[in-house]
Write a protein that holds these residues in place. Structure first.
Motif, PDB file in Angstrom:
ATOM      1  N   VAL A  73       0.870  -1.190   0.000  1.00 37.78           N
ATOM      2  CA  VAL A  73       0.000   0.000   0.000  1.00 37.78           C
ATOM      3  C   VAL A  73       0.899   1.229   0.000  1.00 37.78           C
ATOM      4  O   VAL A  73       1.741   1.400   0.887  1.00 37.78           O
ATOM      5  N   VAL A  74       0.730   2.074  -1.024  1.00 39.49           N
ATOM      6  CA  VAL A  74       1.618   3.224  -1.221  1.00 39.49           C
ATOM      7  C   VAL A  74       0.786   4.509  -1.207  1.00 39.49           C
ATOM      8  O   VAL A  74      -0.208   4.599  -1.913  1.00 39.49           O
ATOM      9  N   ARG A  75       1.182   5.470  -0.381  1.00 38.08           N
ATOM     10  CA  ARG A  75       0.464   6.754  -0.363  1.00 38.08           C
ATOM     11  C   ARG A  75       1.407   7.868  -0.816  1.00 38.08           C
ATOM     12  O   ARG A  75       2.454   8.084  -0.208  1.00 38.08           O
ATOM     13  N   LEU A  76       1.004   8.539  -1.892  1.00 39.08           N
ATOM     14  CA  LEU A  76       1.909   9.511  -2.522  1.00 39.08           C
ATOM     15  C   LEU A  76       1.263  10.877  -2.693  1.00 39.08           C
ATOM     16  O   LEU A  76       0.046  11.027  -2.603  1.00 39.08           O
ATOM     17  N   THR A  77       2.110  11.840  -2.974  1.00 41.65           N
ATOM     18  CA  THR A  77       1.637  13.191  -3.298  1.00 41.65           C
ATOM     19  C   THR A  77       1.397  13.241  -4.808  1.00 41.65           C
ATOM     20  O   THR A  77       1.322  12.199  -5.471  1.00 41.65           O
ATOM     21  N   ASN A  78       1.392  14.449  -5.349  1.00 42.96           N
ATOM     22  CA  ASN A  78       1.256  14.584  -6.806  1.00 42.96           C
ATOM     23  C   ASN A  78       2.546  14.224  -7.536  1.00 42.96           C
ATOM     24  O   ASN A  78       2.567  14.236  -8.765  1.00 42.96           O
ATOM     25  N   ASP A  79       3.611  13.932  -6.815  1.00 41.81           N
ATOM     26  CA  ASP A  79       4.832  13.413  -7.438  1.00 41.81           C
ATOM     27  C   ASP A  79       4.578  11.944  -7.755  1.00 41.81           C
ATOM     28  O   ASP A  79       5.177  11.035  -7.164  1.00 41.81           O
ATOM     29  N   SER A  80       3.688  11.721  -8.688  1.00 49.23           N
ATOM     30  CA  SER A  80       3.187  10.364  -8.937  1.00 49.23           C
ATOM     31  C   SER A  80       2.329  10.383 -10.208  1.00 49.23           C
ATOM     32  O   SER A  80       2.141  11.449 -10.799  1.00 49.23           O
ATOM     33  N   PRO A  81       1.763   9.234 -10.588  1.00 49.47           N
ATOM     34  CA  PRO A  81       0.859   9.252 -11.751  1.00 49.47           C
ATOM     35  C   PRO A  81      -0.368  10.128 -11.530  1.00 49.47           C
ATOM     36  O   PRO A  81      -1.163  10.316 -12.441  1.00 49.47           O
ATOM     37  N   ASN A  82      -0.520  10.661 -10.324  1.00 49.21           N
ATOM     38  CA  ASN A  82      -1.661  11.535 -10.016  1.00 49.21           C
ATOM     39  C   ASN A  82      -1.355  13.004 -10.319  1.00 49.21           C
ATOM     40  O   ASN A  82      -2.158  13.878 -10.009  1.00 49.21           O
ATOM     41  N   ASN A  83      -0.211  13.285 -10.933  1.00 53.58           N
ATOM     42  CA  ASN A  83       0.177  14.670 -11.214  1.00 53.58           C
ATOM     43  C   ASN A  83      -0.829  15.332 -12.164  1.00 53.58           C
ATOM     44  O   ASN A  83      -1.363  14.683 -13.056  1.00 53.58           O
ATOM     45  N   SER A  84      -1.071  16.631 -11.930  1.00 56.75           N
ATOM     46  CA  SER A  84      -2.068  17.325 -12.758  1.00 56.75           C
ATOM     47  C   SER A  84      -1.547  17.609 -14.174  1.00 56.75           C
ATOM     48  O   SER A  84      -2.332  17.838 -15.092  1.00 56.75           O
ATOM     49  N   ASP A  85      -0.224  17.582 -14.349  1.00 53.49           N
ATOM     50  CA  ASP A  85       0.347  17.768 -15.693  1.00 53.49           C
ATOM     51  C   ASP A  85       0.336  16.397 -16.391  1.00 53.49           C
ATOM     52  O   ASP A  85       1.013  15.461 -15.948  1.00 53.49           O
ATOM     53  N   PRO A  86      -0.436  16.264 -17.482  1.00 56.68           N
ATOM     54  CA  PRO A  86      -0.560  14.948 -18.122  1.00 56.68           C
ATOM     55  C   PRO A  86       0.786  14.334 -18.526  1.00 56.68           C
ATOM     56  O   PRO A  86       0.969  13.120 -18.413  1.00 56.68           O
ATOM     57  N   ALA A  87       1.732  15.179 -18.968  1.00 56.22           N
ATOM     58  CA  ALA A  87       3.030  14.638 -19.404  1.00 56.22           C
ATOM     59  C   ALA A  87       3.781  14.036 -18.217  1.00 56.22           C
ATOM     60  O   ALA A  87       4.383  12.952 -18.329  1.00 56.22           O
TER      61      ALA A  87
END
Lengths: 309, 432
Positions: free
Chosen positions: B42-56
């Motif tokens: 189980v991994v909990r991440l910030t936006n430094d992840s595939p959840n980043n708002s920048d699609p690239a």
């Protein structure tokens, strides 16, 4: 399907169970009691318990003490926080109540006369209510922005009027948060008032008209007395709602500048999540509960008794 | 011939579909790895992840995670993502960790790492990183991730720093001292600008960006035992000097009063885009943001320099960043988390997001860090200072934010505000 029919369809064991507890309400409401106990009562009891400890989010050994209560209640910041809360809650309750009633009366009158746009007005007011607190805070942050391109100040500039330090002036910022909260909560009051206005017996107005009452006399001597219960119930609900509001403020001002807009719910949030002081936060949560319940009881005491209705 | 072409097309379609299905199975919104993989992290991440708002960037992370999981086919990563309210997220995670319900592996903000350390909820990462890798870390990073008994409790993979951005067409020379900055800002207001912008609202950025000025004077927030000392003796004098500097910027009009409402670095980008400011104090990551926000011609006017100090040779800048840590007691999961920190974050993620690495050698390894801008940022790390890794720091920061609002808005005099902040911080320290 009637209870008898259900019993007839049920297997014999089930029928015995039903007959045994037919006259006893407790087994039937027990699931609700258990659910409410677990999800509602237990956290409240735990908050009371924590307020008698020195628990912190990063401490290991908690002890029972009255120290947290005296510390939290004697905090030099508390009077300012309570004053900010009083302005925010009092202003919101009055503002939302008056505006909600005004919109509801306008909608009702518009509907009676078949005017175009009443539905649009009602829906527009409801949109503000649907917007989450944080989103509302962001919207108002853009409107109140004091940057050269800030929305409201740009309008003032266009009209050759002086700009306003909406959020950076400690004297103005509480009013700005108040405006945003009134904007958000007016729709709820409107819905309550709209329903109450619809339930007023039209014959009362007909009688008033026969007696020669003017429109304002009808409003003050027919409408308002008929709305008394709805107004008081609405006040209870929006008081509790506003005392607990902090999401919109945290986005709009974060409680600043300084502590100018730090209401008690935001103060509790900061104490628990910034200061890691679980016991202090619990003491103040209990204080919030007491304030909310106290005000609710005061309002409730003015509710019309059954014989008055 | 025709039928052969049709067959080839059909086959390629089938193969393409199969690989697409496989890719979909390997990476969903909340899972990386096959759904039926035997082991779960189980991994909990910030936006430094595939959840980043920048699609690239999101896509880049997705690729890195998929590559990673292909090396560990018997594992799947159950992804959880934090909201942007980092302070609350970290506090909640600390409470979960104490109750034994924290994720196996998570992003922990470097400035709250000490809170997790004093609660003994972080797993031991020492066996999973080589001595060379540890030695390669910047000293303040190494100190930050090591607890009292020299055990590595997290892996700090990126860092950042604050600089002074300026529009060269308005402010041609880099201000080197506090006086220089005031003069440049005042001069810019004569050209219709707002003056210098900086964070002054109620949030962590306000404290951190201002601390560079206090650190440049040699001030300390806490002593070696972690007790607040900023409100007494020499530290108090330095603190007041740095505080009065910001107050003077606002009182003189070199900075607008609205700085007390700025609680977001995006506000500075917006002002730069609207050409209403020529100077602001921001983070190194904003350089790339300005590049994508501004027209190329406009972007050419923007550059950065170290945050001015009281004198030209007294310089400091705040450095922060994120770590990856494990809350698990399962050795396999701890190792998997350390692998994730090494294979995805230590290097590849730095390059993907152009976030400064915490190891000197990685600046040479990735080409993106060979640009002039990134080289300058890397060199500026020499003056970098991290926030003290002590449990009282969040409350000190909270009090400085309140103090800054009171002083810059004119509600309180600097000394009165400092005394109130110090007294409140000491009260909180006693309760810890």
């Amino acid at each position: 399907m009637s209870p008898i029919a259900i019993e007839a369809d049920s297997p014999p064991q089930s029928r015995t169970f039903m007959r045994r507890f037919a006259g006893a309400p407790l087994p039937w409401i027990m699931p609700v009691i258990v659910v409410i106990g677990i999800f509602y009562l237990y956290p409240v009891i735990d908050v009371f318990r924590l307020s008698f400890t020195n628990a912190t989010l990063i401490g290991e050994n908690q002890q029972y003490t009255f120290g947290s209560i005296t510390n939290a209640l004697s905090s030099p910041q508390l009077p300012d926080i309570l004053w900010a809360t009083l302005i925010f809650v009092g202003g919101s309750v009055i503002g939302q109540q008056i505006l909600g009633l005004a919109v509801a009366v306008t909608v009702i009158r518009g509907e009676k006369r078949g005017l175009f746009g009443t539905t649009i007005l009602r829906t527009t007011a409801l949109v503000a209510w649907v917007v989450p607190g944080i989103a509302g805070g962001i919207i108002w942050q853009m409107l109140f922005s004091e940057a050269p391109y800030g929305a409201l100040n740009s309008i003032l500039r266009l009209m050759h009027m002086p700009t306003v330090a909406w959020l950076s002036d400690p004297a103005m910022a509480p009013w700005s948060t108040l405006i945003s909260n009134i904007w958000r909560g007016t729709a709820f009051s409107m819905v309550v008032m709209y329903a109450a206005l619809k339930s007023i017996d039209p014959s009362l107005y007909e009688a008033a008209e026969v007696d020669g009452a003017t429109a304002s006399q009808q409003f003050f001597f027919v409408t308002l007395p008929q709305l008394r219960a709805a107004i008081l119930v609405n006040m209870i609900l929006i008081t509790i709602q506003t005392v607990n509001t902090f999401d919109a403020i945290i986005t709009l001002t974060g409680g600043g500048p300084g502590r100018a807009t730090e209401v008690i719910s935001l103060y509790v949030f900061n104490i628990v999540f910034r200061n890691y002081d679980l016991s202090g936060g619990s003491v103040l949560s209990v204080l919030m509960l007491i304030i909310s319940l106290g005000l609710a009881f005061v309002y409730a005491s003015f509710l019309p008794k059954e014989e008055e209705q | 011939m025709k039928s052969a072409t049709v067959s080839a097309l059909a086959l390629s379609t089938v193969l393409f579909s199969a690989s697409a299905v496989f890719a979909q199975e390997l990476a969903t919104k909340d899972r990386i790895g096959l759904a039926d993989a035997a082991k779960t992290l189980v991994v909990r991440l910030t936006n430094d992840s595939p959840n980043n708002s920048d699609p690239a960037i999101a896509e880049g992370y997705q690729k890195l995670f998929v590559e990673f999981i292909k090396k560990h086919p018997d594992w799947k990563l159950q992804m959880q993502f934090m909201s942007s309210d980092i302070g609350t997220e970290q506090a909640k995670m600390l409470e979960q960790a104490k109750a034994g319900n924290a994720p196996d592996c998570a992003a922990v903000d470097s400035f709250v790492l000490s809170q997790f350390m004093v609660n003994h909820v972080l797993a031991d990462f020492t066996p999973y990183f080589s001595k060379e890798e540890v030695a390669d870390l910047f000293p303040f990073i190494r100190d930050g991730i090591t607890d009292k008994d020299k055990t590595i409790r997290a892996w700090w993979w990126d860092t950042d720093l604050r600089v002074l951005y300026r529009n060269k067409s308005v402010v041609s020379d880099a201000p080197k001292t506090w006086d220089d900055l005031k003069k440049a800002a005042l001069a810019s207001t004569k050209e219709g600008m707002e003056g210098v912008l900086f964070n002054g609202g109620r949030w962590e950025g306000t404290t951190f960006d201002w601390l560079a000025n206090y650190w440049a004077l040699g001030g300390k927030l806490v002593d070696d035992s972690g007790k607040p000392v900023f409100g007494e003796g020499e530290n108090k004098e330095k603190f007041l000097k740095a505080l009065n500097y910001f107050k003077d910027l606002v009182d003189s009009g070199a900075a607008p009063k609205r700085v007390t409402t700025i609680a977001n670095y995006d506000d500075m980008n917006a002002a730069a885009a609207a050409a209403t400011t020529a100077l602001f104090i921001g983070g190194n990551w904003q350089y790339a943001q300005l590049k994508t926000t501004l027209d190329p011609d406009e972007f050419k006017n923007w550059t950065f320099s170290p945050i001015p100090g009281p004198t030209a040779d007294q310089k400091s800048t705040g450095t922060g960043g994120w770590t990856v840590a494990s809350f698990s007691k399962d050795k396999e999961k701890i190792e998997m988390c350390a692998n994730l920190a090494r294979d995805v974050y230590m290097g590849p993620a730095n390059a993907l997001q152009q976030q400064l690495p915490t190891r000197k050698s990685l600046f040479d390894k990735y080409e993106v860090f060979s640009t002039e801008a990134n080289k300058t940022f890397a060199n500026a790390l020499v003056d970098g200072q991290a926030r003290p890794g002590v449990p009282i720091y969040p409350e000190i920061s909270n009090q400085i934010q309140i103090m800054m609002g009171d002083v810059l808005s004119g509600t309180k005099k600097p000394e009165e505000a400092l005394d109130a902040a110090f007294s409140a911080a000491m009260e909180a320290y006693k309760r810890l």
